[in-house]
Design a protein around this motif. Structure first.
Motif, PDB file in Angstrom:
ATOM      1  N   TYR A  24      67.749  54.876  34.973  1.00 43.72           N
ATOM      2  CA  TYR A  24      68.688  54.906  36.093  1.00 43.72           C
ATOM      3  C   TYR A  24      68.492  56.130  36.984  1.00 43.72           C
ATOM      4  O   TYR A  24      68.849  56.101  38.158  1.00 43.72           O
ATOM      5  CB  TYR A  24      70.117  54.807  35.575  1.00 43.72           C
ATOM      6  N   ALA A  25      67.885  57.186  36.478  1.00 44.49           N
ATOM      7  CA  ALA A  25      67.604  58.373  37.293  1.00 44.49           C
ATOM      8  C   ALA A  25      66.638  58.051  38.431  1.00 44.49           C
ATOM      9  O   ALA A  25      66.681  58.695  39.479  1.00 44.49           O
ATOM     10  CB  ALA A  25      67.047  59.493  36.423  1.00 44.49           C
ATOM     11  N   ALA A  26      65.798  57.034  38.264  1.00 51.22           N
ATOM     12  CA  ALA A  26      64.846  56.654  39.311  1.00 51.22           C
ATOM     13  C   ALA A  26      65.552  56.181  40.575  1.00 51.22           C
ATOM     14  O   ALA A  26      64.967  56.213  41.665  1.00 51.22           O
ATOM     15  CB  ALA A  26      63.904  55.572  38.790  1.00 51.22           C
ATOM     16  N   ILE A  27      66.798  55.769  40.452  1.00 50.73           N
ATOM     17  CA  ILE A  27      67.569  55.318  41.616  1.00 50.73           C
ATOM     18  C   ILE A  27      67.596  56.404  42.686  1.00 50.73           C
ATOM     19  O   ILE A  27      67.531  56.110  43.878  1.00 50.73           O
ATOM     20  CB  ILE A  27      68.992  54.899  41.181  1.00 50.73           C
ATOM     21  N   ASP A  28      67.653  57.662  42.270  1.00 55.51           N
ATOM     22  CA  ASP A  28      67.720  58.769  43.224  1.00 55.51           C
ATOM     23  C   ASP A  28      66.543  58.779  44.195  1.00 55.51           C
ATOM     24  O   ASP A  28      66.691  59.167  45.354  1.00 55.51           O
ATOM     25  CB  ASP A  28      67.777  60.109  42.492  1.00 55.51           C
ATOM     26  N   GLU A  33      70.955  57.285  50.439  1.00 54.62           N
ATOM     27  CA  GLU A  33      72.222  57.886  50.013  1.00 54.62           C
ATOM     28  C   GLU A  33      73.406  56.942  50.225  1.00 54.62           C
ATOM     29  O   GLU A  33      74.306  56.867  49.404  1.00 54.62           O
ATOM     30  CB  GLU A  33      72.459  59.201  50.775  1.00 54.62           C
ATOM     31  N   ASP A  34      73.403  56.193  51.346  1.00 53.98           N
ATOM     32  CA  ASP A  34      74.528  55.301  51.636  1.00 53.98           C
ATOM     33  C   ASP A  34      74.220  53.843  51.247  1.00 53.98           C
ATOM     34  O   ASP A  34      74.705  52.899  51.858  1.00 53.98           O
ATOM     35  CB  ASP A  34      74.952  55.412  53.096  1.00 53.98           C
ATOM     36  N   PHE A  35      73.446  53.658  50.204  1.00 53.06           N
ATOM     37  CA  PHE A  35      73.087  52.351  49.663  1.00 53.06           C
ATOM     38  C   PHE A  35      74.345  51.530  49.377  1.00 53.06           C
ATOM     39  O   PHE A  35      75.374  52.076  48.970  1.00 53.06           O
ATOM     40  CB  PHE A  35      72.300  52.548  48.361  1.00 53.06           C
ATOM     41  N   VAL A  36      74.250  50.211  49.590  1.00 51.59           N
ATOM     42  CA  VAL A  36      75.363  49.303  49.313  1.00 51.59           C
ATOM     43  C   VAL A  36      74.864  48.156  48.441  1.00 51.59           C
ATOM     44  O   VAL A  36      73.861  47.519  48.755  1.00 51.59           O
ATOM     45  CB  VAL A  36      75.973  48.735  50.615  1.00 51.59           C
ATOM     46  N   LEU A  37      75.572  47.914  47.360  1.00 51.79           N
ATOM     47  CA  LEU A  37      75.332  46.764  46.490  1.00 51.79           C
ATOM     48  C   LEU A  37      76.533  45.839  46.602  1.00 51.79           C
ATOM     49  O   LEU A  37      77.678  46.303  46.534  1.00 51.79           O
ATOM     50  CB  LEU A  37      75.190  47.208  45.030  1.00 51.79           C
ATOM     51  N   ILE A  38      76.269  44.547  46.758  1.00 46.76           N
ATOM     52  CA  ILE A  38      77.332  43.544  46.685  1.00 46.76           C
ATOM     53  C   ILE A  38      76.938  42.601  45.561  1.00 46.76           C
ATOM     54  O   ILE A  38      75.904  41.942  45.625  1.00 46.76           O
ATOM     55  CB  ILE A  38      77.512  42.791  48.019  1.00 46.76           C
ATOM     56  N   SER A  39      77.743  42.582  44.514  1.00 47.97           N
ATOM     57  CA  SER A  39      77.443  41.775  43.337  1.00 47.97           C
ATOM     58  C   SER A  39      78.745  41.320  42.694  1.00 47.97           C
ATOM     59  O   SER A  39      79.657  42.126  42.502  1.00 47.97           O
ATOM     60  CB  SER A  39      76.643  42.614  42.324  1.00 47.97           C
ATOM     61  N   ARG A  43      81.881  45.263  46.029  1.00 45.23           N
ATOM     62  CA  ARG A  43      81.062  46.088  46.914  1.00 45.23           C
ATOM     63  C   ARG A  43      80.993  47.495  46.323  1.00 45.23           C
ATOM     64  O   ARG A  43      82.022  48.128  46.107  1.00 45.23           O
ATOM     65  CB  ARG A  43      81.674  46.107  48.308  1.00 45.23           C
ATOM     66  N   VAL A  44      79.777  47.962  46.066  1.00 45.92           N
ATOM     67  CA  VAL A  44      79.556  49.295  45.507  1.00 45.92           C
ATOM     68  C   VAL A  44      78.855  50.108  46.598  1.00 45.92           C
ATOM     69  O   VAL A  44      77.749  49.751  47.018  1.00 45.92           O
ATOM     70  CB  VAL A  44      78.678  49.220  44.238  1.00 45.92           C
ATOM     71  N   GLU A  45      79.498  51.171  47.061  1.00 45.64           N
ATOM     72  CA  GLU A  45      78.971  51.942  48.183  1.00 45.64           C
ATOM     73  C   GLU A  45      78.568  53.340  47.757  1.00 45.64           C
ATOM     74  O   GLU A  45      79.350  54.030  47.125  1.00 45.64           O
ATOM     75  CB  GLU A  45      80.017  52.009  49.298  1.00 45.64           C
ATOM     76  N   SER A  46      77.366  53.722  48.072  1.00 43.73           N
ATOM     77  CA  SER A  46      76.729  55.018  47.869  1.00 43.73           C
ATOM     78  C   SER A  46      75.744  54.946  46.701  1.00 43.73           C
ATOM     79  O   SER A  46      75.924  54.159  45.758  1.00 43.73           O
ATOM     80  CB  SER A  46      77.718  56.172  47.650  1.00 43.73           C
ATOM     81  N   ARG A  47      74.733  55.774  46.808  1.00 44.23           N
ATOM     82  CA  ARG A  47      73.729  55.846  45.751  1.00 44.23           C
ATOM     83  C   ARG A  47      74.369  56.255  44.428  1.00 44.23           C
ATOM     84  O   ARG A  47      74.080  55.684  43.380  1.00 44.23           O
ATOM     85  CB  ARG A  47      72.625  56.822  46.147  1.00 44.23           C
ATOM     86  N   ALA A  48      75.243  57.236  44.460  1.00 42.02           N
ATOM     87  CA  ALA A  48      75.893  57.712  43.235  1.00 42.02           C
ATOM     88  C   ALA A  48      76.726  56.606  42.582  1.00 42.02           C
ATOM     89  O   ALA A  48      76.679  56.422  41.361  1.00 42.02           O
ATOM     90  CB  ALA A  48      76.755  58.933  43.530  1.00 42.02           C
ATOM     91  N   ALA A  49      77.491  55.866  43.374  1.00 41.12           N
ATOM     92  CA  ALA A  49      78.315  54.781  42.830  1.00 41.12           C
ATOM     93  C   ALA A  49      77.441  53.663  42.290  1.00 41.12           C
ATOM     94  O   ALA A  49      77.748  53.066  41.247  1.00 41.12           O
ATOM     95  CB  ALA A  49      79.263  54.260  43.902  1.00 41.12           C
TER      96      ALA A  49
END
Length: 139
Positions: A24-28, A33-39, A43-49
């Protein structure tokens, strides 16, 4: 520098984040930074989230194995669609009892890809309802 195809960019993500063992560290390095996942309607907003979401998802599936079935990109290389399959054992996925039952899940992910190879967003559809019903013994 040779420009990577958008499919290669997405496959690089699959390989470095979800392939066994998960990283999961590879995500960085792979998403903005403002990546958005919808699953699953969430809605999951931000790389950290997103990184936190990925860790949580991975934690509820033991022995997670991920396979890309097929991927293709649009003409501009700004979008990629991937069909995928994962297997593992239930460790509480979809709020079920962590009974170690085998899990097989499939889905489709559509990605936004920036010209420099960073991933912008991801919309995921998966057969979660069917897997949930199976784990509850209703399938």
């Amino acid at each position: 520098m040779t420009k990577r195809s958008a499919v290669e960019t997405v496959h690089n993500f699959w390989e470095h984040v979800w392939a066994s063992p998960q990283n999961y560290a590879a995500i960085d390095d792979l998403v903005v930074e403002d990546f958005v996942l919808i699953s699953g309607g969430k809605r999951v907003e931000s790389r950290a989230a997103f990184k936190e979401w990925a860790r949580g998802f991975g934690a509820v599936i033991h022995d997670l194995e991920f396979e890309v079935v097929e991927s293709f990109q649009n003409r501009e290389g700004s979008r990629v669609a991937s069909m995928w399959r994962l297997t593992g054992r239930n460790n509480g996925v979809f709020a079920t009892a962590p009974d170690g039952a085998p899990i097989e899940m499939s889905g489709t992910a559509v990605w936004g890809v920036r010209e420099d190879g960073k991933l912008l967003w991801n919309r995921v559809e998966r057969n979660a309802f069917e897997v949930h019903q199976q784990l509850l013994g209703r399938a």
